[in-house]
Scaffold this active site. Structure first.
Site, PDB file in Angstrom:
ATOM      1  N   HIS A 187       0.810  -1.222   0.000  1.00  0.00           N
ATOM      2  CA  HIS A 187       0.000   0.000   0.000  1.00  0.00           C
ATOM      3  C   HIS A 187       0.846   1.277   0.000  1.00  0.00           C
ATOM      4  CE1 HIS A 187      -3.788  -2.112   0.482  1.00  0.00           C
ATOM      5  NE2 HIS A 187      -3.305  -2.768   1.501  1.00  0.00           N
ATOM      6  N   HIS A 287      -5.508  -2.725 -12.068  1.00  0.00           N
ATOM      7  CA  HIS A 287      -6.028  -2.460 -10.728  1.00  0.00           C
ATOM      8  C   HIS A 287      -7.535  -2.238 -10.816  1.00  0.00           C
ATOM      9  CE1 HIS A 287      -6.839   0.512  -7.377  1.00  0.00           C
ATOM     10  NE2 HIS A 287      -6.210  -0.439  -6.710  1.00  0.00           N
TER      11      HIS A 287
END
Length: 363
Positions: A187, A287
């Site tokens: 992340h 994504h």
């Protein structure tokens, strides 16, 4: 003449008549483009700053209304170049949603799924990953490093922290075995010195890839880390347009690209990014944490490029907005949509029932 659906003759005139946007409570934000032929197209934009994206898309109306929607690449360039400040997440997201909607219209005009108009299909189905599901054959997933939230950790963590992260991943590997591909999504919350410790400590347990091992703001740092491990580095959800991915490829900072069709420039731009990546023998794994347009548009890319790796499945709640479900996942793969355009039909009554103040969203 007005019709409710395509196809229409290639030389028949069609003009954009209206742009509308919708922000959902989930923070998903949609754009709807209508035409004087009765054909409509849908797209999605950035979840962060949803209201800014929704308002920004409406500002494109003075340019786009009255135009032939089938000139998709021309409109991409005109909208991008027409802005004094170009690129960035919000402006590129606005362009991405409009691009998806224009391709949706164009496919419906020609009675064809978008990937066929882009030279496909290169495959008939796309492998997906997300929540493991033996019944549907989904055998690929990703996890975050234990103890790392969405806020940056210390610059240099101690051995105890490293051991906890490794133990978490080892337990997943022991539970699922080598028959399941498991990526690790950092992340962008891990500082580079700690990331350097983790990527080596996790190697014995065969991670599939390391995603956003550090923030993509300093590509040189990412490239240095990539050189320290044989595990592929993946990145892309916070990178926009071909210009953003150029340096990533040139410096070999990642060997899996994860552009988001709602953020990075839409279908038009992902096709170009894929071509750039192919020159570096680099695959795309788009994504997708969003809704139905995001998934459907990503599947169009999967069907149009040779270097597709896998598709992030995203939220199952997307099904709540569709008039008909997408083809079901079988053996870990979702068949490409075969209906014209993006291959989906938004149920507008269901969508309107979910319009409201968006929930706070953190990437």
């Amino acid at each position: 003449m007005c019709r409710s659906e395509g196809p229409i003759a290639p030389n028949e005139e069609i003009r954009v008549s209206q742009i509308e946007t919708f922000v959902l409570k989930s923070s998903w934000v949609f754009v709807k483009i209508s035409t004087d032929a009765g054909i409509v197209g849908w797209g999605e934009m950035l979840k962060d700053d949803a209201r800014a994206c929704a308002a920004g898309a409406l500002e494109v109306a003075p340019y786009l209304v009255g135009q032939d929607p089938r000139r998709v690449t021309h409109h991409w360039q005109a909208i991008h170049r027409g802005a004094f400040y170009r690129g960035g997440p919000i402006k590129t997201a606005i362009l991405s949603g409009i691009d998806q909607a224009l391709w949706d219209i164009t496919g419906k005009c020609f009675g064809s799924p978008v990937y066929r108009l882009l030279g496909g299909p290169t495959r008939d189905r796309a492998r997906v990953y997300g929540q493991l599901d033996p019944e549907r054959g989904i055998n690929a997933m990703k996890t975050g490093p234990a103890g790392v939230g969405r806020q940056p950790c210390k610059y240099v963590e101690g051995q105890k922290f490293v051991d906890e992260v490794v133990e978490h991943f080892k337990s997943l590997r022991d539970e699922h075995g080598d028959g399941v591909d498991i990526g690790v999504d950092f992340h962008g919350a891990v500082q580079p010195p700690t990331a350097a410790l983790l990527i080596k400590a996790l190697e014995p347990y065969n991670p599939w890839f390391y995603e956003e091992v550090v923030q993509a703001l300093n590509v040189d740092v990412m490239a240095e880390l990539a050189a320290k491990t044989h595990v592929p580095l993946a990145t892309g959800e916070r990178i926009f347009t071909k210009w953003g991915f150029k340096e990533i490829l040139e410096k070999r900072a990642a060997t899996i690209l994860q552009p988001d069709v709602c953020y990075a420039g839409g279908i038009t731009e992902l096709k170009i990014i894929a071509g750039m990546a192919e020159a570096y023998y680099t695959p795309l794994a788009p994504h997708n944490p969003q809704g139905p347009c995001s998934l459907a548009a990503s599947l169009q890319i999967a069907g149009a490029i040779p270097n597709f790796l896998i598709q992030e499945q995203g939220a199952r709640e997307y099904e709540d907005l569709l008039a008909e479900p997408l083809p079901p996942i079988i053996d870990g793969h979702r068949p490409l949509p075969t209906a014209p355009g993006l291959g989906i039909t938004i149920d507008e009554d269901k969508l309107m029932a979910q319009v409201g103040d968006p929930a706070p969203y953190m990437t």
